[in-house]
Structures are given as structure tokens and as C-alpha cells.
Scaffold this active site. Structure first.
Site, mmCIF file in Angstrom:
data_model
loop_
_atom_site.group_PDB
_atom_site.id
_atom_site.type_symbol
_atom_site.label_atom_id
_atom_site.label_comp_id
_atom_site.label_asym_id
_atom_site.label_seq_id
_atom_site.Cartn_x
_atom_site.Cartn_y
_atom_site.Cartn_z
ATOM 1 N N SER A 45 40.882 35.630 33.863
ATOM 2 C CA SER A 45 39.549 35.607 34.463
ATOM 3 C C SER A 45 39.703 36.090 35.897
ATOM 4 O O SER A 45 40.552 35.581 36.646
ATOM 5 C CB SER A 45 38.977 34.192 34.424
ATOM 6 O OG SER A 45 37.635 34.212 34.868
ATOM 7 N N GLU A 46 38.902 37.086 36.293
ATOM 8 C CA GLU A 46 39.177 37.766 37.556
ATOM 9 C C GLU A 46 38.974 36.876 38.769
ATOM 10 O O GLU A 46 39.419 37.219 39.869
ATOM 11 C CB GLU A 46 38.359 39.058 37.672
ATOM 12 C CG GLU A 46 36.864 38.880 37.693
ATOM 13 C CD GLU A 46 36.229 39.029 36.322
ATOM 14 O OE1 GLU A 46 36.869 38.621 35.327
ATOM 15 O OE2 GLU A 46 35.089 39.526 36.251
ATOM 16 N N ASN A 47 38.331 35.722 38.612
ATOM 17 C CA ASN A 47 38.215 34.829 39.761
ATOM 18 C C ASN A 47 39.494 34.031 40.005
ATOM 19 O O ASN A 47 39.563 33.287 40.976
ATOM 20 C CB ASN A 47 37.017 33.891 39.614
ATOM 21 C CG ASN A 47 37.090 33.021 38.393
ATOM 22 O OD1 ASN A 47 37.459 33.499 37.314
ATOM 23 N ND2 ASN A 47 36.770 31.756 38.520
ATOM 24 N N GLY A 48 40.512 34.219 39.122
ATOM 25 C CA GLY A 48 41.810 33.651 39.453
ATOM 26 C C GLY A 48 42.478 32.773 38.430
ATOM 27 O O GLY A 48 43.106 31.770 38.788
ATOM 28 N N SER A 87 44.737 38.541 41.637
ATOM 29 C CA SER A 87 44.017 38.702 40.379
ATOM 30 C C SER A 87 43.758 40.179 40.101
ATOM 31 O O SER A 87 43.928 40.651 38.974
ATOM 32 C CB SER A 87 42.694 37.939 40.442
ATOM 33 O OG SER A 87 42.082 37.928 39.175
#
Lengths: 215, 219, 219, 215
Positions: A45-48, A87
Site C-alpha cells: 500500500s503506497e502509504n507505507g 514506499s
């Protein structure tokens, strides 16, 4: 099964054991519900997050842990967290095997438009531009035509591009289409349609695969 | 590093300031610093952040007051007011790919003159920018981003200002801590120096100018 | 990720390979992987590392065997053989500023086409490189570095390949883990998945192809 | 007190409370022994430490914790560790207030040579090039002349530069010299020498400060 579920289920068959996968908000997120047995994937998930898990049950959640849509999620054992720079190092650096996202338009060069309708809808590209640029395989998961029936798979996209020549595959409720140097190749059609119907609903010319499968 | 109240922390932020605010869809955004900023009734702020928050959370609450004249962000879809203000000409919005935004802020803090990314090639993102060829491949030159202030949020701070971020609250906070003249951190909890494992400090205390406790717990 | 012996881990490294090796003056260098590499009697390796180790530790032990024909590093002062081999023409040495080396490896892993740094301007470092002007200031364009293999060292690994590095053993290891085709990690200790705090994982398991236990403890 | 100790002690007076300081290997490391009372500094070590402490005692050490010379050190309470990319983000990004390092030559433009004598000594620049480029204040701590008595403070350095126009101050056993746009300004001399003797041992012209202090 809804159209969305049908698309998500078909996309899931494209995933291989061990793949690092990023699923966009909405329809693409549903792909996680159809991962075939025996296949383990790592959801990024690109938020981390690496190792994102299911949506939490009604019995509570930890709002320190959200997905890229800002909604609470869980993580698997052995998950990891990191900052946004790392990320996108994962994403841009080619360490994501498969990205699945929606689109407003895709064309025969594999360019896509997903982030803006000038004057109407300007949500911003979020992580989409990096995801389609950096991922090893980009799958567009979307309905075959717009709500008014007009084609979304075009000769050339007319909306501002989110990325140029980056899409590898298009999965709709009607068809599985591969983007090749020669053009769009129709690989599979849904059991309730025909190659001819798919071609009629597609602006870009379709190259018919030798053996068109069904799903 | 000084421990202060939210009001003292934001005291030197004035009209026209460029302010980075941490968080991702308000997760990891320092809400008590947003409160203190709203109290000041500022004008013409430039905000650099991942997104525009929502109507009721994070940066969206600040945008709602009309204090923000310019927003540099990757996504504004969760806050309808952002798009409305943009269309009405009340607020300028510069949209940046998320990974590029993270790298630009990192570059600002790391003393780099810029970074070369393939993201945005052939799109409106490359307009007005240098396109540089490296070994036969083109890249967009993206410049560093810096700010006057960074408002960030930590789960745990220690008495030296070292910060630990739980789960996904980390996001843009560590990069922003390196890229602003003055860094203000709000923490859920402040512990003794040494109580955060030294390997798990994501922002060393030297980056933090003002530390505020009392950021609401999330769970 | 597969758990293997040191010999299996390095089995596919052949003559002429480009190999990154973690560590800083041998602190954080995977000694058991160096052992396994030495056993193979390879030739013409290119090594990318912070330094040349010492005569008795780390990369220096590999250099001593004559396996290395090219070294890209920031410092070779602690290993007299490196300078000797260089002067005798047995080994080519390319010296790179340490911060530039770290950024180049990071850029290689992060899909960047390069980074602009002020370091090395006006020195031999800028020779043959593009100098790019950004807002009136010049910077050296440094290209990304990648490798066929990265040999790294962790203090603790878990069953999913997530890595934790104690204290200063971290150094170049996390960047190298992102920048090589095949990543081989040697760990002091292998624990169950989830036993490393998720926020303290410096290298997520997806980057690790081969995991080897039994790296000697340091204390 | 040795010449080195004398230089280190004088350099220490340049440090301010709260400064982030990077001390090079050798003489510069000794500066840590002379920090004035009431001044707290944060020692940065480019291999990945903020809050580096003293050299460990004879009763044992943790060899997971070394300094940039690869030698065991301790850390203070509230120290932090990080990777090399972040370490040099701190350094290149201007977050180090003072860097102290040695040099083979310095000139009136503030250029320095410290990392190579072609054909003779090629240790490599290590972190020096980044440290002198990124630090807010660069202090060269060195003996005033070479072992054979020849000046090290020159009109123009003759060895390959480690950095161009980056030095702010030179501290030797004889003098404290500031690098300004107008040239080198002699600010202080050691109690056992005179401005004239310092000038005689310096190739570059020295501008005499209005009140030359003593140390």
C-alpha cells in the site's frame, strides 16, 4: 456476481505466487478477495505498508493502520511499515510485480488516462503515475465502456495522459486484452459475449489471438 | 528543541508562510497544530502535503477557513471544497505525483539539487521542466522542495525530540522534518530520552525545533 | 525468499559478476558470505562497497585473493593491499564520495535516473559527468548504481526475510538490498515472522532472495 | 600539552550549545575532549550515529557500535542510528552545524586538499567531500606547516581539491584564521608566537584583524 466482482476475479488469476501487488482504490481492491488457493501475494500500500491484510471486522480496528484510501486495514504477520519516500522507491524501482488500477481511457499504445477530466473532475494522480511507471506489470481493471456505452479502449486517449505506453493488460467484464508492440491482442472473452461484440465496443482495432479463451 | 504549547509552537507562522504538513488522508496529521493554526486566522499560506485532507479532518479543516491560497499535493479527491476553491480561483492547486512529491521533499532536506524520475514523462507533469537524457533514456528533472515550517505528527517523542511513528502514520512526516527551516512536532506521548529504541528513531531530535504533547491518541 | 547455506546462496555468482557488499570498515559486512565467495576462487569481480575493508576483515579478505578486478568505493585507506593492487594495475579502483555512493545505490533501487549533488563540483569527481544548472546553481549529475548481487548482513531476520540491523551495522545494507538483481542476506539470528517490530524493519522481506543464518554474533 | 591537544582545545571553543558536530578521524576527534562546560553538542558520525559518546572503557564494548574509523564507541542516551543515505542527507542537507577535519593544504579561497597525493597516498575521500560541501561551518584543524616546515596555507592548493571554496576557518597550533571574500584574516595567534611569525609560515597573504587575540 456483479460486473466488478467478475472483473476482480479474472484479474486475480494473473497473480503469481510471491508477487508484490498494489491494488488501487475501488474495484482493484476487490481483487484481494479472489486470490487463488496456494498463491501467496504481498500487498503493498503506497502509504507505507508491505503485507497489508483484510479490512478489519466489526469488533474494532487500529486507526494507526490505514490503506491508501485512508480506510482502516489490518496487516499480516511479518508486515512492515515505511515512509513515503521508501514506499515509492519500492514502486518506482520496479519492486512491485503487478499494479492493478482503474482508468477512464486506455489506448492501443498502452497509454492511460485516469486522473483528470479537465473542468470536471480533478482528484489528482496520487500514486497512480508512479505505480504505472514503475511496476513490472500494469493491469487496467475497468468496465469495457463508459456508462453511456461509449468505448473506453481507444485509438488514442483524448484525456490528459496519466502515463504513456505503460499498460500491459486490460481486463474488463467482457475481455482480457494484451497490449503488444503490434497493438491490442484479444486473448479472452467472457462466456456471455463474442469477439465480435467486444470488437464493436472497442474503438481501437483488436488483433484476434489464435485461440481466444473464455472466462 | 523546546517543549511548548501548540499556540507557542505556531507563534512565528505568519501570513504567506510556506508550510509542510505531514499525513496521508489525515492519518499522521498533527490535528492539534492544525487547531492552533486555524486560531491564528492566517492568510495566503502555501501548504505542501500529500493531499487536501477531508472536510472534517487534517488539512481540509485549514483549507475550509480560507487560510490557504496555494496547495501543492498529490491528491485532493477526498475534500470537495479543495476542488471548489480551485475552480472558483480562491486557491491555486499544484498536483504532483505522490512519489515525486516524496522525493522532492527528501531532496530538499538532503541537499540535492534535484532528482531524475521517469514518472510524468509525456504528461502535463513534464511541462516547463528540464528533460535530461541519461544513457539513452529520458527523465524529468524534479527540483527539491523546502518550506518555512513543517508541522508533523509522531506517536512517541522522547525528551531529546527523537520521534517514532506508529504504522502508517509515518508517511511524509520524516522527510518533511528534514526540509523545513522550523520543525514543529506534535506527539501522542513524550517519554524519557533513551526510551525509544535507537534503531527505531525515524526522525532524530536534532531536526525538531518545537515539541508539543497532547496529540490525541488513535487506536 | 529461500533459506539456504552460504554455499548455496552464492552458487550463482560467477566470474565477472558485479557485487555490492554491505558494511562500513567491515562493521555490518556479511563475513560468512565473504567466506563462501572466497571458496569459489572467482575472477574479475566488480565490488561496490563503502570501502576496501582491512587485510583481515570484510571485503579486504576477498581482495587479498585476487578475485576483485574493479572496486567502486569511497575509502581504501585501511587496507594497504588495495592501494598496492591499484598501483600494480591488478585492480581498478573508482573512488566515489561516500554520500554520493549512498545516493547512487539508493537511486538504483528507487528507479531514479540520477541525482544532482553539489558534492565534487570543481574536483576530479565531476570529470566526464553532466553538470546541470538548477535555479542558477550547478550540480553534478550522478547516475544510479545497480548490481547483479548484493551481499548484506542483518542482526535479526524473520522467516519472511524482513531484516533488522543493530546500531551502526545498518550503513549501506538497506540501500544495497534494493539495488541488486539477487539479494543474499546473512543474519545472526532468524526469528518467527512478526517477531521484529513492523516499524523497525529496515529491509522488507520482498527484497531478500536468499537468507543465510549463522553470521557470527558481534558484541 | 601536545600540539594536537592545543589545536583541539582551541577548536572546541568554536562550538555552540546545541550544535550538531562531525569530527574527522585523528586530531579532530580529540576536540570532543575539550567541549566547554555548559555546552551540549550532538556528535554525528557519518557511518550512522547521532549522539555518539566517548570511547568505551577497558571493561568491554559493543562492536555493533563503531565510529567512522571502524573503532568501537559508545552512544549517549537518546542517540539514534540510521543508514548511510540518511546520514549523508543530514550532512549534505546542511543539518551539521560544524565539521572539523584535517587537510594537507588550504588556500585563500577556502579550497582544501585532504584526500589524495597522486602516486603516493590514495586513501579516498570517504565522507570528507560531502562533509565540507554540506556543513554550515567547516573548520580545518591541522599543523600550520608540513613536517619539513613548508607552508600548508597557500595562495592556491596544488594537490587535487577535495572541495572548492568551502572552508570557513583554519585552526593551527599558531593561529586562528578566517576565510573571507577579501582573503584570509588572522584573528588570533598562539601566546608563544607573533602575527609576523605566522605570516612568515603562511604562503597566502594574511589580512591582520583589528584586534588580534591570543590563545
Amino acid at each position: 456476481m456483479s460486473i466488478k466482482e467478475k472483473i476482480a476475479r479474472r484479474v486475480a488469476k494473473e497473480l503469481n505466487d510471491g508477487d508484490v501487488v498494489n491494488l488501487g482504490i475501488g474495484l482493484p481492491t476487490m481483487v484481494a478477495d479472489y486470490i487463488p488457493d496456494g498463491i501467496t501475494i504481498h500487498l503493498q500500500s503506497e502509504n507505507g505498508i508491505l503485507g497489508m491484510g483484510a479490512v478489519p471486522g466489526a469488533d474494532g480496528y487500529d486507526s494507526n493502520i490505514v490503506n491508501a484510501g485512508g480506510k482502516p486495514v489490518t496487516v499480516e504477520k511479518g508486515a512492515s511499515y515505511f515512509d513515503s519516500a521508501f514506499s515509492f522507491a519500492i514502486i518506482r524501482g520496479g519492486h512491485v510485480n503487478v499494479t492493478v488500477l482503474g482508468a477512464l481511457q486506455v489506448d492501443q499504445q498502452g497509454s492511460l488516462a485516469s486522473h483528470i477530466i479537465p473542468g470536471k473532475m480533478v482528484p489528482g494522480m496520487g500514486g497512480a503515475m508512479d505505480l504505472v511507471t514503475g511496476s513490472k506489470k500494469v493491469i487496467i481493471a475497468m468496465t469495457h465502456t463508459a456508462k453511456d456505452g461509449t468505448p473506453k479502449i481507444l485509438n488514442n486517449i483524448t484525456l490528459p495522459p496519466t502515463a504513456v505506453c505503460k499498460v500491459h493488460q486490460i481486463v474488463t467484464e467482457l475481455a482480457v486484452i494484451e497490449v503488444t508492440k503490434e497493438g491490442l491482442v484479444l486473448k479472452e472473452v467472457s462466456v456471455d459475449t463474442t469477439p465480435e461484440e467486444v470488437a464493436a465496443k472497442t474503438e481501437a482495432p483488436l488483433i484476434m489471438a489464435e485461440n481466444i479463451g473464455h472466462f | 528543541m523546546r517543549k511548548v504549547s501548540p499556540q507557542e509552537a505556531v507563534a512565528s507562522i505568519n501570513d504567506g508562510a510556506v508550510v509542510m504538513i505531514g499525513g496521508f488522508m489525515s492519518n499522521g496529521t498533527p490535528e492539534i497544530l492544525i487547531d492552533a493554526l486555524i486560531e491564528k486566522n492566517l492568510k495566503n499560506l502555501t501548504i505542501i502535503a500529500n493531499d487536501g485532507g477531508t472536510l472534517d479532518t487534517g488539512i481540509g479543516r485549514l483549507i475550509k477557513t480560507g487560510a490557504v491560497s496555494r496547495l501543492i499535493a498529490s491528491h485532493i479527491g477526498l475534500n470537495p471544497l479543495t476542488g471548489q476553491f480551485m475552480n472558483e480561483g480562491k486557491m491555486e492547486v499544484q498536483l504532483v505525483p505522490q512519489g515525486t512529491l516524496a522525493e522532492q521533499i527528501r531532496a530538499g532536506g538532503a541537499g540535492l539539487g534535484g532528482i531524475l524520475t521517469p514518472t510524468g514523462l509525456g504528461t502535463e507533469i513534464e511541462e516547463g521542466k528540464q528533460v535530461i537524457e541519461v544513457d539513452g533514456t529520458n527523465f524529468v528533472l524534479e527540483k527539491p522542495l523546502k518550506a518555512d515550517f513543517a508541522l508533523i505528527r509522531a506517536s512517541i517523542a522522547d525528551e531529546k525530540g527523537n520521534l517514532f511513528y506508529r504504522a502508517t502514520t509515518r508517511n511524509f512526516n520524516p522527510m518533511m522534518a528534514t526540509a523545513a527551516e522550523t520543525v514543529i512536532a506534535a506527539a501522542e506521548e513524550i517519554v524519557a530520552a533513551g526510551d525509544i529504541q535507537a534503531e527505531s528513531v525515524a526522525t532524530p531530535g536534532i531536526f525538531v525545533d518545537f515539541l508539543v504533547g497532547g496529540e490525541p491518541y488513535v487506536d
